[in-house]
Write a protein that holds these residues in place. Structure first.
Motif, short mmCIF file in Angstrom:
data_model
loop_
_atom_site.label_atom_id
_atom_site.label_comp_id
_atom_site.label_asym_id
_atom_site.label_seq_id
_atom_site.Cartn_x
_atom_site.Cartn_y
_atom_site.Cartn_z
N TYR A 45 0.82 -1.21 0.00
CA TYR A 45 0.00 0.00 0.00
C TYR A 45 0.85 1.26 0.00
O TYR A 45 0.34 2.36 0.13
CB TYR A 45 -0.92 0.00 1.23
CG TYR A 45 -1.81 -1.21 1.31
CD1 TYR A 45 -3.09 -1.19 0.76
CD2 TYR A 45 -1.36 -2.40 1.88
CE1 TYR A 45 -3.90 -2.30 0.81
CE2 TYR A 45 -2.16 -3.53 1.94
CZ TYR A 45 -3.44 -3.47 1.40
OH TYR A 45 -4.23 -4.57 1.44
N MET A 71 -8.49 4.98 10.69
CA MET A 71 -8.80 3.63 10.23
C MET A 71 -8.20 2.56 11.14
O MET A 71 -7.06 2.68 11.57
CB MET A 71 -8.14 3.39 8.87
CG MET A 71 -8.73 4.17 7.76
SD MET A 71 -7.84 3.68 6.29
CE MET A 71 -8.75 4.64 5.11
N LEU A 124 -4.67 -5.73 8.22
CA LEU A 124 -3.61 -5.72 7.21
C LEU A 124 -2.32 -6.35 7.72
O LEU A 124 -1.34 -6.45 6.98
CB LEU A 124 -3.35 -4.29 6.72
CG LEU A 124 -4.56 -3.60 6.06
CD1 LEU A 124 -4.18 -2.19 5.60
CD2 LEU A 124 -5.08 -4.41 4.86
N PRO A 154 -1.03 4.09 -4.72
CA PRO A 154 -1.00 3.27 -3.50
C PRO A 154 -1.90 3.89 -2.43
O PRO A 154 -1.68 5.02 -2.02
CB PRO A 154 0.46 3.30 -3.07
CG PRO A 154 1.08 4.43 -3.80
CD PRO A 154 0.17 4.90 -4.89
N LEU A 155 -2.93 3.17 -2.04
CA LEU A 155 -3.93 3.71 -1.13
C LEU A 155 -4.31 2.69 -0.06
O LEU A 155 -4.13 1.49 -0.26
CB LEU A 155 -5.22 4.03 -1.90
CG LEU A 155 -5.14 4.99 -3.06
CD1 LEU A 155 -6.38 4.86 -3.93
CD2 LEU A 155 -4.98 6.41 -2.56
N ILE A 156 -4.89 3.18 1.01
CA ILE A 156 -5.57 2.30 1.96
C ILE A 156 -7.03 2.73 1.99
O ILE A 156 -7.32 3.93 2.10
CB ILE A 156 -4.94 2.35 3.36
CG1 ILE A 156 -3.51 1.78 3.28
CG2 ILE A 156 -5.77 1.56 4.35
CD1 ILE A 156 -2.90 1.45 4.63
N ILE A 157 -7.93 1.78 1.86
CA ILE A 157 -9.35 2.12 1.74
C ILE A 157 -10.17 1.40 2.80
O ILE A 157 -10.02 0.19 3.02
CB ILE A 157 -9.87 1.72 0.34
CG1 ILE A 157 -9.04 2.42 -0.74
CG2 ILE A 157 -11.35 2.08 0.20
CD1 ILE A 157 -9.37 2.01 -2.14
N GLU A 158 -11.02 2.17 3.45
CA GLU A 158 -11.96 1.61 4.41
C GLU A 158 -13.36 1.79 3.83
O GLU A 158 -13.72 2.90 3.42
CB GLU A 158 -11.82 2.36 5.73
CG GLU A 158 -12.48 1.69 6.90
CD GLU A 158 -12.38 2.55 8.15
OE1 GLU A 158 -11.66 2.16 9.07
OE2 GLU A 158 -13.04 3.60 8.20
N ASP A 212 -14.81 -0.97 7.32
CA ASP A 212 -14.10 -2.23 7.17
C ASP A 212 -12.92 -2.02 6.24
O ASP A 212 -13.10 -1.58 5.09
CB ASP A 212 -15.07 -3.28 6.59
CG ASP A 212 -14.46 -4.68 6.61
OD1 ASP A 212 -13.55 -4.90 7.42
OD2 ASP A 212 -14.89 -5.50 5.79
N ILE A 213 -11.71 -2.31 6.72
CA ILE A 213 -10.53 -2.08 5.89
C ILE A 213 -10.50 -3.12 4.76
O ILE A 213 -10.85 -4.28 4.96
CB ILE A 213 -9.25 -2.16 6.77
CG1 ILE A 213 -8.10 -1.43 6.10
CG2 ILE A 213 -8.85 -3.57 7.09
CD1 ILE A 213 -8.04 0.03 6.44
N LEU A 214 -10.14 -2.67 3.57
CA LEU A 214 -10.16 -3.57 2.42
C LEU A 214 -8.76 -4.04 2.05
O LEU A 214 -7.83 -3.25 2.02
CB LEU A 214 -10.77 -2.86 1.20
CG LEU A 214 -12.19 -2.33 1.32
CD1 LEU A 214 -12.62 -1.69 0.00
CD2 LEU A 214 -13.15 -3.45 1.71
N GLN A 215 -8.63 -5.33 1.76
CA GLN A 215 -7.39 -5.83 1.19
C GLN A 215 -7.40 -5.43 -0.28
O GLN A 215 -8.44 -5.47 -0.93
CB GLN A 215 -7.33 -7.36 1.27
CG GLN A 215 -7.75 -7.94 2.60
CD GLN A 215 -6.58 -8.24 3.50
OE1 GLN A 215 -5.43 -8.00 3.15
NE2 GLN A 215 -6.85 -8.79 4.66
N LYS A 216 -6.24 -5.09 -0.78
CA LYS A 216 -6.12 -4.63 -2.17
C LYS A 216 -6.77 -5.60 -3.16
O LYS A 216 -7.40 -5.20 -4.13
CB LYS A 216 -4.64 -4.50 -2.53
CG LYS A 216 -4.22 -3.10 -2.70
CD LYS A 216 -2.82 -2.89 -3.23
CE LYS A 216 -1.91 -4.07 -3.37
NZ LYS A 216 -0.62 -3.71 -3.95
N GLU A 217 -6.56 -6.90 -2.87
CA GLU A 217 -7.03 -7.94 -3.79
C GLU A 217 -8.56 -7.95 -3.91
O GLU A 217 -9.11 -8.56 -4.82
CB GLU A 217 -6.58 -9.33 -3.31
CG GLU A 217 -5.08 -9.50 -3.06
CD GLU A 217 -4.60 -8.85 -1.76
OE1 GLU A 217 -3.75 -7.94 -1.87
OE2 GLU A 217 -5.09 -9.21 -0.68
N ILE A 263 -10.51 7.07 2.19
CA ILE A 263 -9.42 6.74 1.27
C ILE A 263 -8.20 7.56 1.69
O ILE A 263 -8.26 8.79 1.70
CB ILE A 263 -9.80 7.09 -0.19
CG1 ILE A 263 -11.09 6.34 -0.59
CG2 ILE A 263 -8.65 6.75 -1.14
CD1 ILE A 263 -11.57 6.66 -1.99
#
Lengths: 341, 67
Positions: free
Chosen positions: A175, A232, A237, B32-36, B40-45, B60
């Motif tokens: 990430y 968050m 993760l 490259p991001l982290i998204i909730e 709920d945090i999301l895995q990139k996949e 985001i």
């Protein structure tokens, strides 16, 4: 000054109290980087009466730092004082009871490994992910928590990494921006520096005074200009096969070789060269170059500055050189060899 | 469809149905991001599988290096 009243307002704050203050005064914090974030954290911790502070920085003070790097003065920039030294001088003036150790160096694996066993906490005040990955491996290997912090423009971010508990930076690697991709040309405003510092120092105080239950545990990001605040929970993760914090750990970033390294410095039109063998004899280099009338030389006890037609080379005692006027690593090496042989 | 992204309400066409499509729409596809998503945090996949609904909230964030 007797010091009896010095921390009164802080000990009145119930979660810290006298016990917390005693703990703070027995703590040793390492701050990696003495730029904007490092200046802010260092001043706050020294005022709070931390026992010992170690500061590592590889750079020297320039005029463009003064807008946000709170420990430095115009005189420091004029003298091209190494940031670690400028910071230590100011910190000693602020609180003479705190031991401040200033190290002018690139924070490499050897140096960090040497320091880590005596350190209670590491505060991240670096400007790139290569060093952060190294700090992360050190944190996991020596079980020392560290507090990530970064900012650009009006946006800032922080996360407290506790070995054996939270995800580590390596867990988040997918990430993160690619190596070297974080150099920016969008500037930064001072309040966002202070905002990141406020989070980092408060988290540090919680950890060091025995208030671990209060640790945020969240990734916190904000944009002060856009009025956005994000928090968050990123526990999910944490990678079960992480190369830094899982049972299969290999600390890949610690084993990175000892060869000559070149690094393009963020937004600075500057390349750092760290030769394989450290230590430069500054007066000898100056002596050798003095007969060259095309060069302007200036120096202080910590560094030698060499100006030619196109480049400015700043050579430090530990052998490193900053080549200003290029972002091309090959060109920088050529300039380096031209004068350093 | 109305989404709340980083606290700001945003009106989007119904064709923006997944997280991947939202990122493309916002021009963030390669970042490259982290998204909730709804806390709920999301895995990139999983970006492709996660479907968006009216009223969803997203956070985001992107990592930065400066300091």
């Amino acid at each position: 000054m007797s010091g009896t009243n010095r921390y009164h307002r802080q000990t009145l704050f119930e979660p810290i109290g006298e016990t917390g203050q005693d703990r703070l005064m027995e703590s040793h914090v390492l701050i990696v980087g003495a730029g904007a974030l490092g200046s802010g954290s260092a001043e706050a911790l020294v005022r709070a009466g931390i026992g010992k502070l170690t500061l590592i920085d590889r750079d020297y003070v320039e005029e463009s730092n003064l807008q946000r790097q709170q420990l430095f003065s115009e005189q420091d920039a004029y003298e091209k004082l190494p940031k670690a030294i400028g910071a230590k001088n100011r910190l000693n003036d602020i609180n003479s009871m705190v031991e401040v150790e200033a190290i002018i160096a690139d924070a490499g694996a050897d140096l960090l490994s040497e320091l880590a066993p005596a350190i209670d906490l590491i505060i991240d005040a670096t400007d790139n992910f290569d060093i952060r990955m190294l700090v992360n491996d050190i944190s996991q290997k020596f079980e020392v928590p560290w507090i990530y912090g970064a900012c650009v423009a009006s946006y800032g971010m922080t996360f407290t990494i506790i070995p054996g508990q939270t995800p580590c930076l390596q867990c988040l690697q997918g990430y993160l921006p690619a190596s070297g991709a974080t150099c920016d040309s969008v500037g930064v405003i001072q309040p966002v520096v202070q905002h990141v510092v406020s989070y980092q120092v408060t988290e540090a105080m919680k950890l060091l005074t025995g208030n671990r239950a209060q640790i945020s545990g969240k990734l916190i990001a904000f944009d002060l200009w856009k009025n956005e605040h994000m928090e968050m929970e990123i526990e999910k993760l944490k990678k079960p096969d992480c190369s830094s914090c899982s049972e299969n750990r290999i600390y890949a970033h610690l084993s990175y070789g000892n060869q000559m390294k070149t690094t393009v410095m963020c937004g600075r039109d500057t390349v750092q060269i760290r030769p394989q063998h450290g230590i430069a004899n500054l007066s000898k280099v100056a002596e050798n170059l003095r007969s060259n009338k095309n060069l302007q030389l200036s120096w202080n006890p910590y560094l030698l500055s060499i100006q030619d037609e196109n480049f400015r080379i700043v050579l430090f005692k530990d052998g490193r050189a900053l080549i200003h006027g290029t972002m091309d690593e090959m060109e920088a090496k050529n300039v380096y060899y031209r004068y350093m042989g | 469809m109305n989404l709340v992204i980083n606290g700001n309400s945003m009106e989007l066409g119904d064709e923006v149905s997944s997280v991947t499509m939202l990122l493309e729409h916002l021009g963030l596809a390669e970042k490259p991001l982290i998204i909730e998503h709804n806390q709920d945090i999301l895995q990139k996949e999983h970006y492709r599988q996660v479907m968006l609904e009216n009223g969803d909230t997203l956070e985001i964030v992107h990592f930065v290096g400066g300091g």
